[in-house]
Scaffold this active site. Structure first.
Site, PDB file in Angstrom:
ATOM      1  N   ASP A  26       0.819  -1.214   0.000  1.00 42.31           N
ATOM      2  CA  ASP A  26       0.000   0.000   0.000  1.00 42.31           C
ATOM      3  C   ASP A  26       0.848   1.258   0.000  1.00 42.31           C
ATOM      4  OD1 ASP A  26      -2.064  -1.772   0.072  1.00 42.31           O
ATOM      5  OD2 ASP A  26      -3.031  -0.935   1.851  1.00 42.31           O
TER       6      ASP A  26
ATOM      7  N   ASP B 244      -6.583   7.233  12.614  1.00 43.39           N
ATOM      8  CA  ASP B 244      -5.151   7.449  12.435  1.00 43.39           C
ATOM      9  C   ASP B 244      -4.843   8.669  11.590  1.00 43.39           C
ATOM     10  OD1 ASP B 244      -4.193   5.486  14.083  1.00 43.39           O
ATOM     11  OD2 ASP B 244      -4.325   3.936  12.544  1.00 43.39           O
TER      12      ASP B 244
ATOM     13  N   ARG C 262       1.291   7.131  16.765  1.00 45.73           N
ATOM     14  CA  ARG C 262       1.157   8.055  15.640  1.00 45.73           C
ATOM     15  C   ARG C 262       1.894   9.373  15.843  1.00 45.73           C
ATOM     16  NH1 ARG C 262       0.623   3.888  12.810  1.00 45.73           N
ATOM     17  NH2 ARG C 262      -1.490   3.083  12.449  1.00 45.73           N
TER      18      ARG C 262
END
Lengths: 408, 408, 408, 408
Positions: free
Chosen positions: A16, A127, A98
């Protein structure tokens, strides 16, 4: 937003983010810098370098870093000082990683003269919010590119087509769709989507990756002693260790005994509910032990104030506000409370259970002299309780007297 | 306080409250009414009647009542609607029983024309506070007698002497001192004192009375489904049951699988820390299941508000303020939130673990259409997330811009 | 408690504390050290020295100190950083002075080898609690003597008799009873009792001592500019001043314009309600100005968190928990928030009103570019609001959809 | 979003909403229903009918309603029960009116078969959020059209061009731009923008429209007595009145005496700070009086809990979450507290000040017997305070003992 010229991409090396890399190059014609972090997700990082090179990234634009110690020391441990759990149960394993990634993205952007950062989070999840709020809080002028919200590649078929058209190698097992989606770091592994989407269906056992099924865990309990200093774990079974080493070791212990599995439906910041399966073996032990050491070293007034503020603190982290004044204010309050949270806790691990069975500390506030059933030596005068109760009762009596008076 | 003329005593039938009974008669020369309640402590009540008669209490002055349904319906269940835990862990099993006892004491005082009530709690604990605050909140003019704070019988030797002098029969096993002290009701069994006084020593296994050691629990997990209506459990495995029956059944299930053991150091309202061992088998299942059903039926805004207020609510109950305006206000808020907390939760019990593995409800807020990884049919527009993030970030950007400006 | 050998007494030099001084000498036969502090109450201190000498106190046992700067710098200013008001209105003028007095009492006890401290607060008020909690928090072994709770001199007649028997001079105006009781320091003057005891009766104008009646205040408004640095006032009308000098100057200004009068019924920590009349002229200006400077320099997230925690912070100070872990934790949080609370506020004073009319700061977060009605230059994209609203609305839509579904 | 077929527009009859009306017709070709509400903004409504007719709206599609009583009874009064102020000062006059308008828009949409509603709020403010969250909370399927976020008419010039092209009459005084923007209803008038955009500049006096300058207010104070029942004002000077009549009357009184002016910089939900000038004459009196009646009728425990939750409650209203579970939960808590908030408060109005000077109630909790300086008749035993303090101090002593021990 004007088009970005140079973008730092949070790059895993997987399919991805490789597609994102290529898409950034083709869509914006911009230079790409890749940042691949070892957060303890358990994957080798060097393959990411090769893949980045293959996709045309110059060596000086490839950043690969082991940030495990920083992650545990500056993010995980401060959070555990607060006993933070979201919605009563979730240990925030994804949320807490994150801001660190965004911090490095923004720093690398400054170092490399990039004007933008990019991430691979979708438009439905938390996220994206966490990545972007952190980035903007650290650099108000940074551009953030979220390809999943922009492009027209949102079906699996389109993605694979794009990959083929752009000579992005596709691993065999990526041709089909994964039965669920995974995020992992040193604190936890989360799984969601697909086979987990119906919260009325039990999660299949193959979803769990990091902990044994409690039913398969050892038949003998295991004892572990965790040492704390000022609220942070500093040793296991008497052996001093670095923050990341401690968490790694606790993960091994917890994972072996099936500790830290959680099957949860949670309220996302973006508005819908989602179902996740979390494995936080080491974190589960750490939380239990931290509560244990606080139970003898933290005053009731301090402890209750922390408990009242914890949900808000956890919500801030969950929602992506790590780098915000209010999180930092709460952290100042929490850290202030931890000055004496020093000592040792003994846990017993068995078939998924991690229970405190003993705790001791030079900083203990527990006083056997005060609490003993034995005749006391004057530490405490039971007669004081009468006055204590009378004055606590006074306003209740005045209320009751009013009721009586008005009923007449 | 003028001397009481007639006292309603919370009477267990045991040695200590028998001594109190006699002491009230001799010290104050007052008439005594005994109240013995079946709260599910697992003892027969009729022996208490005989002992009271033996100590000269007239039959019309002996009150023996089964209050288990009232206990669970009006005290335990409302508390569980709040997911109340004290200091992160304690399910408040002792705390929640005291106000009910005081309520009946005060009511019986009104019925029998008594001007005082008496209890057997010591001057060091929380229970005296809970008994007395509740009594004063219900009748501002009631007198409360707490013999343990008044008399000179506070050593075991003096107590036994007094018993012998007053022909109070002493069971053989009461001659020596118990190695710890026990309180039990339908919600829990607590043990404290003596062998438990050093929190660095593990609790010996013989302390546990109501739950098997997880190591001795069945090797096969057991599934149980709990049905909820408006926040209260109403059925087990599809079978509708009364509140007390449900809790009894959950106790059996939890006890059999070793669920609900807790070894805790807690901060008492009277100021010192104490160590307790708690067994709350059914309550542990109930809390887990209640959180499970809330996870799909309660909106995030409602759930987070509840979580923020829970520590204060739990503290109020722990401290004895059940009958206070602020507890009632919080209850109104909590009850308002439970209107749709209806549905079913499936728990898996195994070796001390009780975990939610599935949940479903007609009232569910979970929307697969919104959360799915599949291409969505328009339920959610991912582009909205960009604006959502931008405006959430705006104040953070303004902060970061200030920092940048001031650094120049 | 064993009898004290040497006591440090909070001594005002007035009749009541002179009687206490003598009573300590006669009742306990102990040595007395007097501590008289200038907290800005507006009385000369040297007479207290003479009276103490007259009552037989050795010169080295007489402590007279000007603690005004410490009072404002270390107690008043930290409290104002929090915008603390008790029960919505009271600026805590009495509450905040007590811990400082106790701190010095305990320190002087250590210096002089005293084992006890004593104060002149009654058994009905909050001040006894504040004095004693602070003393115990600073020295767990100190004895505290509260003569008003111990002696049998609690009527005016008995007090005067005792004074006469012990050759304590009684000022003429003290023979009769004062129509109300007064406490004063640099922050405020409070009056209560007697003529003020019925809250349905207006306070007579002669009760007010420090502020003119607004009706008698100047007919022309006056402008004052207060400069702040990191949350503390540092200048008035551009002139830098020490903390105590600033508060003194603000008192003059506020008092002249009739600002800061308050007539309040409040809930005491000891359980009953009481009515007080407070005059806090300078503090009222300070609070208004502090809110004004925060309004442009403090982020919304920080400001709202402060607002939510303020009532608890104020309650802690009111209840006497200045020296407690939870107050210190909250202070850490508050102080963290004040790093950029720097700038200037212009107030307009007129007939009891003190209103912010302008404010400016290099640290301002206000951005005209973002808020302007003019066509903006890209600082803010109004279309972002659509996504922001959609995602904030999502959970509300899901709730509404459930209602719709269930109604069918 | 598919194109709307029929839209209910919040229509004031003014130029801007007339342009919106026409724009909706031309842009979407949809049928328009107008809703014009009398919220007490002080404008006649019938001209709006004529203008709507002129723009081609059929008579049955013109809704003109007097909602003043509903506004005060169901929105303003519930909010004042909470003593709600935003950021310490703002009485939420605009915020509280929006949900009512949305409620009627959605209801009229249901009645008329419309699939959309529209409002005239811009994309920078809070009002768009309030309108839309309320609409979605009441009908999850409604479309909301916010022309200011969509069209290309955002400059004054373009707007006037469009008006001329579409034969919309432009009042003379609307040709130039207003020096600031105004919102008004029965609770308040707010002004912002243009001449007010620099918070360092004082607001010019001509901005104020509803209150006299305190300097021009009467030289004689005026007394007003407000009667309350269960938290709501029910009478003025002994005369019973409906909710809207009371607020109207209080507005007259407050306006005449210059009460309720506020010049504020506030943090908007959409992220930036803005400066507003608010006039809330009646509301200011109401808040002061409500606090006054609560001071004698509300228990300390209840009052402090309310105070702690108020900032969150106010934030919810400010942010547009009136129709949300958490606001309703808080309302349940607040309303529960108001059962005895019944009695009378006497205010003194003078030159902008509105101060409580007396208060009385049959429901009063104030007890002169408990608080009196006179020798008491046994209501309160001062010796109880010793025990009360000892047990409150115990944990502080244990903390201090630890510090002492560790320093050795």
């Amino acid at each position: 937003m004007s088009a970005p010229k140079k973008v730092v991409l949070a790059y895993s090396g997987g399919l991805d983010t490789s597609i994102i890399l290529k898409w950034l190059q083709t869509e914006y014609g911009c230079e790409v810098v890749t940042f691949t972090a070892d957060l303890g997700q358990g994957e080798e990082l060097e393959p990411a370098r090769k893949k980045a090179e293959l996709l045309g990234i110059a060596p000086e634009n490839i950043y690969i870093e082991d940030v495990r110690e920083e992650f545990v020391r500056d993010f995980v441990f401060p959070m555990f000082r607060a006993n933070a759990v979201y919605e009563g149960l979730y240990l925030l394993g994804t949320s807490i990683a994150r801001p660190l990634i965004s911090k490095r993205l923004v720093e690398i952007a400054a170092e490399t003269g990039a004007d933008a950062v990019a991430h691979g989070a979708t438009g439905k999840g938390n996220d994206q919010v966490r990545f972007e709020l952190a980035a903007y809080a650290l650099n108000p002028d940074i551009k953030v590119i979220a390809p999943w919200r922009e492009w027209d590649l949102s079906s699996r078929t389109r993605l694979l087509e794009f990959a083929e058209q752009n000579q992005i190698p596709i691993a065999k097992d990526k041709r089909g769709e994964a039965p669920f989606s995974v995020d992992a770091n040193l604190l936890h592994t989360s799984s969601e989507g697909k086979v987990l989407e119906n919260p009325a269906d039990e999660a299949p056992d193959y979803v769990y990756q990091r902990t044994v099924n409690p039913e398969d865990a050892p038949n003998e309990p295991e004892i572990v002693e965790i040492g704390f200093e000022r609220g942070d774990a500093v040793s296991i079974n008497g052996e001093a260790m670095s923050p990341a080493t401690i968490l790694t070791k606790l993960n091994e212990l917890g994972g072996k005994h099936g500790c830290g599995r959680l099957d949860l439906v949670e309220g996302r910041f973006v508005g819908m509910k989602s179902r996740g399966v979390y494995e936080t073996p080491g974190g589960t032990l750490l939380l239990e032990a931290h509560r244990g050491i606080e139970s003898i070293t933290l005053d009731r007034g301090a402890a209750h104030l922390k408990d009242e503020l914890m949900p808000k603190y956890a919500e801030l982290i969950y929602n992506g506000f790590w780098f915000s004044p209010e999180r930092e204010m709460l952290q100042a309050l929490i850290d202030k409370s931890q000055e004496h949270v020093t000592g040792t806790v003994r846990l017993k691990l068995y078939k998924g259970l991690a229970r405190t069975v003993a705790r001791w500390s030079d900083h203990s506030l527990y006083s056997e002299a005060h609490v003993t059933f034995e005749e006391d030596a004057g530490a405490y005068d039971q007669k004081d309780a009468a006055g204590f109760i009378q004055l606590n009762a006074l306003r209740l009596k005045l209320l009751a007297a009013r009721d009586k008076r008005l009923k007449k």
